[in-house]
Design a protein around this motif. Structure first.
Motif, short mmCIF file in Angstrom:
data_model
loop_
_atom_site.label_atom_id
_atom_site.label_comp_id
_atom_site.label_asym_id
_atom_site.label_seq_id
_atom_site.Cartn_x
_atom_site.Cartn_y
_atom_site.Cartn_z
N PHE A 170 4.65 0.84 -3.94
CA PHE A 170 5.02 1.75 -2.90
C PHE A 170 3.96 2.15 -2.47
O PHE A 170 3.13 3.27 -2.72
CB PHE A 170 5.96 2.56 -3.49
CG PHE A 170 7.39 3.33 -1.96
CD1 PHE A 170 7.56 2.21 -0.78
CD2 PHE A 170 6.60 4.76 -1.57
CE1 PHE A 170 8.15 2.63 0.07
CE2 PHE A 170 7.04 4.87 0.21
CZ PHE A 170 7.75 4.43 1.08
N GLU A 190 4.44 2.01 4.35
CA GLU A 190 6.25 1.77 5.39
C GLU A 190 6.29 2.66 6.55
O GLU A 190 6.66 1.91 7.33
CB GLU A 190 6.95 2.50 4.15
CG GLU A 190 8.47 3.05 3.96
CD GLU A 190 9.33 1.35 4.56
OE1 GLU A 190 9.71 1.19 5.02
OE2 GLU A 190 8.06 0.47 3.35
N GLN A 216 4.83 -4.75 0.83
CA GLN A 216 5.89 -4.14 1.69
C GLN A 216 5.40 -5.21 3.22
O GLN A 216 6.41 -5.04 4.01
CB GLN A 216 5.92 -3.04 2.29
CG GLN A 216 5.75 -2.19 0.76
CD GLN A 216 5.42 -0.17 0.60
OE1 GLN A 216 5.09 -0.31 -0.23
NE2 GLN A 216 6.03 0.00 1.67
N HIS A 275 7.82 -7.65 5.02
CA HIS A 275 8.61 -6.74 6.56
C HIS A 275 8.27 -7.75 7.63
O HIS A 275 9.28 -8.08 8.74
CB HIS A 275 7.49 -5.20 7.03
CG HIS A 275 8.85 -5.04 8.83
ND1 HIS A 275 9.40 -4.69 8.26
CD2 HIS A 275 7.96 -4.33 9.95
CE1 HIS A 275 10.29 -4.32 9.81
NE2 HIS A 275 9.26 -4.32 10.23
#
Length: 201
Positions: A4, A9, A38, A42
């Motif tokens: 992550f 993000e 990520q 997205h």
């Protein structure tokens, strides 16, 4: 647990806002240095008109592959191993009519050597279709100067880890892009002192 990135993000939505326009007429995107995946998830989810091909160096593929598998989006492909220095770049077996007409990379040019940056553009030259779009996200210098003290501190931290890395001069990036027939369409100022460059071939 999946890898992550807090930065990915945070910046994925501002980047998507730009890509919705930049990639409006693009059908097939190759992402260089997909990292945690990520961004790939997205963008593929919110740009359903195109297919998204993630990639990264082989040692970073495990977590990326797991995220892609768990997401299960039809337009998001299994990631491929790709080191920009290894030319020609590996690509899935596709017909010539299905060439990549979009290439995207985020926060990658400042973590590779300058020789790696030159290899990146050599790969783009071989891979990007005529009329295609290249989008590059990250912090940069302009006229040899940092745009903010925080970017200068970031550059110093990068160079402590790897002396060949560091924030790149926009003018040097632009010269490499122009040398392979790319034209700058837009230079977007982004949050956290980053830029998003959009080139068209």
């Amino acid at each position: 647990m999946l890898p992550f990135s807090a930065a990915a993000e945070t910046n994925k939505t501002p980047i998507l806002t730009i890509l919705k326009n930049a990639f409006a007429d693009v059908a097939r995107v190759l992402e260089i240095a997909s990292g945690t995946g990520q961004h790939a998830v997205h963008f593929a989810r919110n740009l359903p008109h195109l297919t998204w091909q993630p990639s990264d160096i082989p040692e970073h593929l495990a977590g990326l592959e797991q995220r892609i598998i768990e997401t299960d989006l039809e337009n998001l492909y299994e990631p491929i191993g790709l080191d920009v220095r290894d030319l020609p770049w590996p690509t899935p077996d596709q017909d010539a009519d299905d060439a990549f007409d979009g290439i995207f990379t985020a926060n990658s040019l400042h973590i590779m050597s300058w020789a790696g940056v030159e290899a990146f553009f050599a790969g783009v030259d071989e891979t990007l279709a005529s009329g295609g779009t290249l989008a590059i996200y990250g912090a940069m210098k302009y006229g040899g100067a940092f745009t903010t003290p925080s970017n200068e501190a970031f550059d110093q931290s990068l160079r402590k880890k790897d002396p060949e890395s560091g924030l790149r001069d926009f003018e040097a990036i632009d010269a490499l892009a122009r040398s392979i027939g790319l034209t700058l369409v837009a230079d977007h100022a982004m949050p956290a002192n980053n830029q998003l460059l959009v080139y068209r071939r």
